[in-house]
Design a protein around this motif. Sequence first.
Motif, PDB file in Angstrom:
ATOM      1  N   GLU A   9      50.195  34.748  43.972  1.00 50.94           N
ATOM      2  CA  GLU A   9      48.788  35.245  43.759  1.00 50.94           C
ATOM      3  C   GLU A   9      47.856  35.461  44.232  1.00 50.94           C
ATOM      4  OE1 GLU A   9      45.656  34.417  40.860  1.00 50.94           O
ATOM      5  OE2 GLU A   9      47.657  33.489  40.361  1.00 50.94           O
ATOM      6  N   ARG A  10      47.594  34.261  45.213  1.00 53.05           N
ATOM      7  CA  ARG A  10      46.565  34.131  45.911  1.00 53.05           C
ATOM      8  C   ARG A  10      46.435  35.022  47.428  1.00 53.05           C
ATOM      9  NH1 ARG A  10      42.265  30.927  44.063  1.00 53.05           N
ATOM     10  NH2 ARG A  10      43.314  30.463  41.576  1.00 53.05           N
ATOM     11  N   ARG A  55      41.527  33.066  48.454  1.00 53.94           N
ATOM     12  CA  ARG A  55      40.460  31.871  47.355  1.00 53.94           C
ATOM     13  C   ARG A  55      41.213  30.836  46.906  1.00 53.94           C
ATOM     14  NH1 ARG A  55      38.849  32.909  41.460  1.00 53.94           N
ATOM     15  NH2 ARG A  55      37.321  31.107  41.725  1.00 53.94           N
ATOM     16  N   VAL A  56      40.485  29.522  46.870  1.00 60.59           N
ATOM     17  CA  VAL A  56      40.666  28.141  47.075  1.00 60.59           C
ATOM     18  C   VAL A  56      39.918  27.500  45.920  1.00 60.59           C
ATOM     19  CG1 VAL A  56      42.988  28.820  49.080  1.00 60.59           C
ATOM     20  CG2 VAL A  56      40.669  27.426  49.306  1.00 60.59           C
ATOM     21  N   ASP A  57      38.626  28.739  45.912  1.00 57.60           N
ATOM     22  CA  ASP A  57      37.585  27.361  45.972  1.00 57.60           C
ATOM     23  C   ASP A  57      37.656  26.968  44.570  1.00 57.60           C
ATOM     24  OD1 ASP A  57      37.282  29.926  45.371  1.00 57.60           O
ATOM     25  OD2 ASP A  57      35.137  29.420  44.009  1.00 57.60           O
ATOM     26  N   ASP A  58      38.017  27.230  43.554  1.00 58.09           N
ATOM     27  CA  ASP A  58      38.759  26.632  42.272  1.00 58.09           C
ATOM     28  C   ASP A  58      39.478  26.369  42.284  1.00 58.09           C
ATOM     29  OD1 ASP A  58      40.151  28.852  42.843  1.00 58.09           O
ATOM     30  OD2 ASP A  58      40.818  29.059  40.354  1.00 58.09           O
ATOM     31  N   GLY A  72      56.342  26.885  63.400  1.00 53.61           N
ATOM     32  CA  GLY A  72      55.440  27.799  63.155  1.00 53.61           C
ATOM     33  C   GLY A  72      56.017  28.470  62.374  1.00 53.61           C
ATOM     34  N   CYS A  73      56.274  28.488  61.572  1.00 57.02           N
ATOM     35  CA  CYS A  73      56.546  29.870  60.671  1.00 57.02           C
ATOM     36  C   CYS A  73      55.760  29.338  59.260  1.00 57.02           C
ATOM     37  CB  CYS A  73      57.325  28.661  59.151  1.00 57.02           C
ATOM     38  SG  CYS A  73      58.024  29.526  57.795  1.00 57.02           S
ATOM     39  N   VAL A  74      55.248  30.639  59.214  1.00 60.66           N
ATOM     40  CA  VAL A  74      54.084  31.079  58.602  1.00 60.66           C
ATOM     41  C   VAL A  74      54.602  31.779  56.915  1.00 60.66           C
ATOM     42  CG1 VAL A  74      51.510  32.221  58.726  1.00 60.66           C
ATOM     43  CG2 VAL A  74      52.546  30.576  60.878  1.00 60.66           C
ATOM     44  N   CYS A  75      54.061  31.177  55.615  1.00 61.24           N
ATOM     45  CA  CYS A  75      54.507  31.561  54.708  1.00 61.24           C
ATOM     46  C   CYS A  75      53.343  31.884  53.935  1.00 61.24           C
ATOM     47  CB  CYS A  75      56.218  30.615  54.026  1.00 61.24           C
ATOM     48  SG  CYS A  75      55.417  29.097  54.155  1.00 61.24           S
ATOM     49  N   PRO A  76      53.451  31.884  52.246  1.00 60.14           N
ATOM     50  CA  PRO A  76      52.115  32.048  51.493  1.00 60.14           C
ATOM     51  C   PRO A  76      51.760  30.459  51.260  1.00 60.14           C
ATOM     52  CG  PRO A  76      53.975  33.602  51.002  1.00 60.14           C
ATOM     53  CD  PRO A  76      54.072  33.254  51.834  1.00 60.14           C
ATOM     54  N   GLU A  77      53.055  29.379  50.982  1.00 56.24           N
ATOM     55  CA  GLU A  77      52.436  28.530  50.656  1.00 56.24           C
ATOM     56  C   GLU A  77      52.065  27.542  51.960  1.00 56.24           C
ATOM     57  OE1 GLU A  77      56.348  29.862  47.963  1.00 56.24           O
ATOM     58  OE2 GLU A  77      55.709  29.717  50.357  1.00 56.24           O
ATOM     59  N   HIS A  78      52.568  28.204  52.836  1.00 61.60           N
ATOM     60  CA  HIS A  78      51.430  27.309  53.837  1.00 61.60           C
ATOM     61  C   HIS A  78      50.231  28.035  53.957  1.00 61.60           C
ATOM     62  CE1 HIS A  78      50.980  26.757  58.580  1.00 61.60           C
ATOM     63  NE2 HIS A  78      51.456  25.369  58.615  1.00 61.60           N
TER      64      HIS A  78
END
Length: 267
Positions: A68-69, A85-88, A114-120
């Motif tokens: 979602e983010r 966005r992570v401020d909340d 070096g994997c980049v994923c949404p969770e990371h």
Amino acid sequence: MKIAVTGKGGVGKSTVIGMLARALAEGGWKVMAIDADPDANLGAAIGVPAETLAGITPISRMTALARERTGASETAGTHFILNPRVDDIPDGLSVEHAGIKLLTMGTVDHAGGGCVCPEHTLVRTLLRHVMTRRRECVLIDMEAGVEHFGRGTVEAVDLLLVVVEPGHRSFQTARQIEGLARELGIRRIALVANKIDSETDERFVRTEAGDLPLLAMLPADPVIRTSDRAGICCWDISGDIRQRGRDLAATIIEHVADITGRMPCAS
């Protein structure tokens, strides 16, 4: 004041952070404790009730939130936002106990380096936000490394605290951590020795510490093992442990003031 704490598994890192967090909160600090270790023991070390801990899902496992983010879809290789966005999140997903906000970050398992994923991306962005935007004292319980840190967060670290015990493997890990940290640009590194049981242990630790500042030597305390077996936070049952925590907090505050040239603020 932002402090990252790391060390070899089994040295009592979470216990040390729990003591420090409780002491700082008792002293009037606003404290956010971040559990970024796969074992996720920090909540118990702080004294968060077991039933509360059982209901916590690490941020790194919140796949739906990460998608979602970041705007990512379920399709592999899709494009997504790298600064979501992570401020909340810190206030919304933390649990509070004894004046301490606990945020369970978790780690992201990668199929390849070096994997980049949404969770990371969410975890890294959240850590950067907490380190650079929040005004609390932030304590981070990390696995034996500095992998969570990246550009934009290193300069926010007031101190990398490495917990060691009197053993060669513990100091071997500490030296590896020191090397990685200095490569990354972290220069403020210090040690806390735990499970000290004799003068021989003390001499060993002082010799192995070398040029790194040694801020405290904490004794091997059977109360910690007993309380752990009973599922009770050692801070809540031992006046000696509470005093050690207060002494450690005072030493670290003074040390951070010395190396940064400014007195840390409690609010």
